[in-house]
Design a protein around this motif. Sequence first.
Motif, short mmCIF file in Angstrom:
data_model
loop_
_atom_site.label_atom_id
_atom_site.label_comp_id
_atom_site.label_asym_id
_atom_site.label_seq_id
_atom_site.Cartn_x
_atom_site.Cartn_y
_atom_site.Cartn_z
N GLY A 96 -1.31 -20.90 6.84
CA GLY A 96 -1.33 -20.39 8.20
C GLY A 96 -2.56 -19.53 8.44
N SER A 97 -2.46 -18.60 9.40
CA SER A 97 -3.62 -17.78 9.78
C SER A 97 -3.33 -16.30 9.66
CB SER A 97 -4.04 -18.12 11.21
OG SER A 97 -2.94 -17.89 12.11
N ALA A 98 -2.14 -15.90 9.17
CA ALA A 98 -1.82 -14.48 9.05
C ALA A 98 -2.43 -13.89 7.78
CB ALA A 98 -0.30 -14.28 9.05
N LYS A 99 -2.51 -12.55 7.73
CA LYS A 99 -3.14 -11.85 6.61
C LYS A 99 -2.39 -10.55 6.32
CE LYS A 99 -7.48 -9.58 5.26
NZ LYS A 99 -8.87 -9.25 5.68
N ILE A 100 -2.26 -10.22 5.00
CA ILE A 100 -1.66 -8.96 4.57
C ILE A 100 -2.67 -8.26 3.66
CG2 ILE A 100 0.22 -7.86 3.30
CD1 ILE A 100 1.99 -10.20 3.98
N SER A 101 -2.88 -6.96 3.87
CA SER A 101 -3.79 -6.18 3.03
C SER A 101 -3.19 -4.83 2.74
CB SER A 101 -5.15 -6.01 3.73
OG SER A 101 -5.01 -5.31 4.95
N GLY A 102 -3.81 -4.09 1.81
CA GLY A 102 -3.33 -2.77 1.46
C GLY A 102 -4.02 -2.26 0.20
N SER A 103 -3.53 -1.16 -0.34
CA SER A 103 -4.08 -0.59 -1.57
C SER A 103 -2.94 0.04 -2.37
CB SER A 103 -5.16 0.45 -1.27
OG SER A 103 -4.61 1.54 -0.54
N VAL A 104 -3.19 0.25 -3.69
CA VAL A 104 -2.18 0.79 -4.59
C VAL A 104 -2.75 2.02 -5.29
CG1 VAL A 104 -0.59 0.29 -6.47
CG2 VAL A 104 -1.34 -1.56 -4.97
N ALA A 105 -1.94 3.10 -5.38
CA ALA A 105 -2.40 4.34 -6.02
C ALA A 105 -1.27 4.95 -6.84
CB ALA A 105 -2.89 5.33 -4.97
N ASP A 106 -1.66 5.84 -7.77
CA ASP A 106 -0.70 6.58 -8.57
C ASP A 106 -0.01 7.63 -7.71
OD1 ASP A 106 0.10 8.96 -10.37
OD2 ASP A 106 -0.32 7.39 -11.85
N SER A 107 1.31 7.71 -7.79
CA SER A 107 2.06 8.63 -6.93
C SER A 107 1.80 10.09 -7.26
CB SER A 107 3.56 8.34 -7.05
OG SER A 107 4.00 8.56 -8.39
N SER A 165 -1.28 11.40 -9.11
CA SER A 165 -2.69 11.77 -9.00
C SER A 165 -3.36 11.23 -7.76
CB SER A 165 -3.44 11.28 -10.23
OG SER A 165 -3.46 9.85 -10.27
N SER A 166 -2.70 10.29 -7.08
CA SER A 166 -3.27 9.61 -5.91
C SER A 166 -4.53 8.82 -6.23
CB SER A 166 -3.56 10.62 -4.78
OG SER A 166 -2.36 11.24 -4.34
N GLN A 167 -4.79 8.61 -7.53
CA GLN A 167 -5.94 7.80 -7.93
C GLN A 167 -5.60 6.32 -7.81
OE1 GLN A 167 -9.07 8.91 -8.80
NE2 GLN A 167 -8.25 10.90 -8.12
N GLY A 213 -1.58 -15.55 13.21
CA GLY A 213 -2.84 -14.82 13.35
C GLY A 213 -2.73 -13.33 13.13
N GLN A 214 -1.56 -12.80 12.79
CA GLN A 214 -1.39 -11.35 12.62
C GLN A 214 -2.08 -10.86 11.35
OE1 GLN A 214 2.69 -10.12 12.37
NE2 GLN A 214 2.19 -7.93 12.08
N GLU A 215 -2.70 -9.67 11.40
CA GLU A 215 -3.30 -9.00 10.24
C GLU A 215 -2.52 -7.71 10.00
OE1 GLU A 215 -7.47 -8.45 10.58
OE2 GLU A 215 -7.90 -10.60 10.84
N LEU A 216 -1.72 -7.69 8.92
CA LEU A 216 -0.84 -6.57 8.62
C LEU A 216 -1.44 -5.72 7.50
CD1 LEU A 216 1.89 -5.07 8.89
CD2 LEU A 216 2.83 -6.68 7.23
N ASP A 217 -1.65 -4.43 7.79
CA ASP A 217 -2.16 -3.48 6.80
C ASP A 217 -0.99 -2.63 6.31
OD1 ASP A 217 -3.46 -1.69 5.21
OD2 ASP A 217 -4.89 -1.02 6.74
N LEU A 218 -0.66 -2.75 5.02
CA LEU A 218 0.47 -2.00 4.45
C LEU A 218 0.08 -0.58 4.06
CD1 LEU A 218 2.01 -4.79 2.18
CD2 LEU A 218 2.74 -4.09 4.46
N GLY A 219 -1.18 -0.22 4.21
CA GLY A 219 -1.63 1.12 3.83
C GLY A 219 -1.64 1.32 2.32
N THR A 220 -1.41 2.56 1.89
CA THR A 220 -1.43 2.88 0.45
C THR A 220 -0.02 2.81 -0.11
OG1 THR A 220 -3.35 4.32 0.70
CG2 THR A 220 -2.03 4.59 -1.30
#
Length: 853
Positions: free
Chosen positions: A45-56, A58-60, A121-128
């Motif tokens: 399809g045309s949808a997209k999911i993005s985000g990032s992963v960090a330590d709870s 140290s936030s690194q 076509g949706q672009e979903l940002d899951l954040g951190t």
Amino acid sequence: MTKFLLAFAILLATLQSPAFAQFPVGGAAAPKALPGTAGDQTPKGSAKISGSVADSTSSQPIEFVSIALYNKTTNQAVDGTVADEKGKFSLTKIMEGEYKILVSFIGYGEKTISNIKLTKGQELDLGTIKLSSTTKTLNEVTVTGQAALIEEKVDRLVYNAEKDITAKGGDATDILRKVPLLTVDLDGNVSLRGSQNIRVLINNKPSTIIANSVADALKQIPADQIKSVEVITSPSAKYDAEGSGGIINIITKKNSLQGLNLNVDAGVGNRGSMLSLNGGYRKGKAGFTIGGFGRGMYNTITKTSLEQTSTVENVSTVTRQTGDGSSRGLFGNYNLGFDYDIAKNQSLTAGVKYGVRNFSNQQDLMTRLSKTGSSDITTSRDVDARNLSGTVDVNLDYLHTFKPQQEWSVSTLYSRNDLTNDFDANILNGNSELTSRQRNLNKNLNQEFTFQSDYQTPIKKNQLLEFGAKGIFREVNSDYSFLVAEAVGDFRPETDQPAGELTYHQNIAAGYTSYTYTTKSRYTFKGGARYEHTFIDASTNEGSVGVGNYGVLVPSFNASKTFKGTTVKLAYNRRIQRPGLQQLNPNFNSANPQNITIGNPELRPELTNNFEVGLSKNIKKTFVNATFFGRVTNNAISQVRAPSDTLAGAIVTTYENIGKQHAYGTNIFANIAATSKINFGVFLNAFYTKLAGQTLGQDRKTIELTNTGFNVSGGVFSQATFKNGWGAQAFGFMQGNQVQLQGMQGGFGFYTVGVKKEFNNKKGSVGLAAENFLSKRFRMHTELNSIQFNQVSDIYMYNRGVRLTFTYKIGKMTMDAPKRKAKSVNNDDVKSDGSGGGQSGGGAPAGGGGTPR
């Protein structure tokens, strides 16, 4: 490097995430689903999911985290990826629908994000997305790591020496003393389950520095460059057939780092000092290493006493001797290495090593002879003995890996050793006046070339087939002469002991095959056979020596079964033991005229059958191993001692194929992880031995001898790590009396403690270690006897010592992908000198050179 870490992270995630068990993974792109899965049938399809992963905490960012996308309706994995170095990720070309995401990484708890609804076509940002560290689980892993100071693998026991903080500034002898199953006497002679007939390898390769003398060679290897020591009690057919007692493989530290680095290690003590510089540079496909190590020995004092009675032609001679000695030495080891990745599945490795050993021993002997019907004679003898050598090893190795476990290798090795083993003696009368001089010159050249090829391939998923061939071409030359002189004037040849030469050609052709089979119920069977044919051409200045060629078939079998944390092993192998040069060399060594050694160039090899049953188990925080073994050797190479016909009061030691050696015993050790930072262990070696051989009686006729008894040794060790980089370690060992064919060799003890402090940046450390500090000296008492003589000797070792060490690392390095390097030649097939320190009774160093390689 990034691609490797990416692939490695995905592989680890596969073990954790059920999503990734459904399709193969690789690279940063979304993996393709296997045929028949939802991912294989779902259109893009045309949808997209993005985000990032960090330590709870140290936030690194957490790099290379696994991301799996599930269809919420079918609960099937439809897509997946891994986060990059900054913890970011994205999934593209997704069909509209309802999904959930599983985020996982080793060392962290899994996290599921549900109720994801995507439109076209949706672009979903899951954040951190923050993951919590599984602290309790990691603590348990740390406990296991401490217990792994000693590891047991399918075919060997591994001592992780890099954790030994007391050995800084020492040598390999200090490490081997702490390895279960091994015993090391005060002169550095190594025994495995009571047998000195062992092979010692360095990084799976032989070296002529080892061939000459194991005890001397170990002094050249810095302890802090040793990563681990492997004890192989039941070698497979892939190994050379030599070494009836087994194989010891010393693994030195290597690095697979990109960039430039330099490590500086220094130490100073009351009995020795050392300096080591090791550096490396790697960029892309090529890598270079260079290193140098130097060690000086000093203040090594010995005192000896000897009392013996001998009878020749009904004339008895009582010998009383005392000696004061000291030794010093300079040892060096230098290397230059190169490796190059020809292609992804091919590598080339080359190296040059040079070792130097300059060891000298001075001894002042006072001898008093009391002969029947004659007045007493008192003489003094000042002896200066030199053991000098230079060794060169050059290797070139090629490895081609076709697929996992399928590989072909070609290895070559050229080794050369020039050895000088001389002594000078000044003879003084009872008034301390110089009356005469003696000189023994013994030059040895030992060189060999080896070519071998090995191939292994898997058969299905649970079988492995190995086979290979090897050729070894050796040449040993030994020139010896005995000179005498008056108090002044030139030296001249001794007519009763003429000069001579030994030329020894030994070529070996070998082939082997080995098969390993593992069942679903965790049974493992490994069997194989090796055939070696030895071609010998030997001669002295008196003509050819009738040794002759011989062939031997060496079978081996190993089986193991693991159940409920318990591993049971069963093993059998046959080994061959070829004589060493110190046993072959006919040089008449009389550094101590009361204890003379002379080799026998007509010695033939001995064969040994080994049987072994082992049991190991983890009981909570304790790892226990118990092994029961039997060793049967016929036609054994044995020392034969008898009074000299020409020198009053002297005992002459030579070697013959007349012995029978049977040994049955057990090795037990336990390693206990008291806490995650403190562990300690105990070990015990005990076996019953029966020795049989021959000697000469009063009428010079052969007399059969037997001797039996128990040999016991054991020790304890402990180590601990504390906050702020502090650590401590302690070790103690006691060797009981050792049964000899003609008597008993005394035991000895050894102990050491040490502390270390690492700097905060982990680039350096300082340490302090002390050994045998509670006593001024240690006595080793030996008693030898036969119909013709009785001998009692004592050697006093003054080995109280303290060392201050310093380590610092220079250079910034980045981790490179670990690679399969080309395999190297592995010659483990020649017997070292069988005599331990003190067996001769006089304390003087044995002469005669090295082992034919």
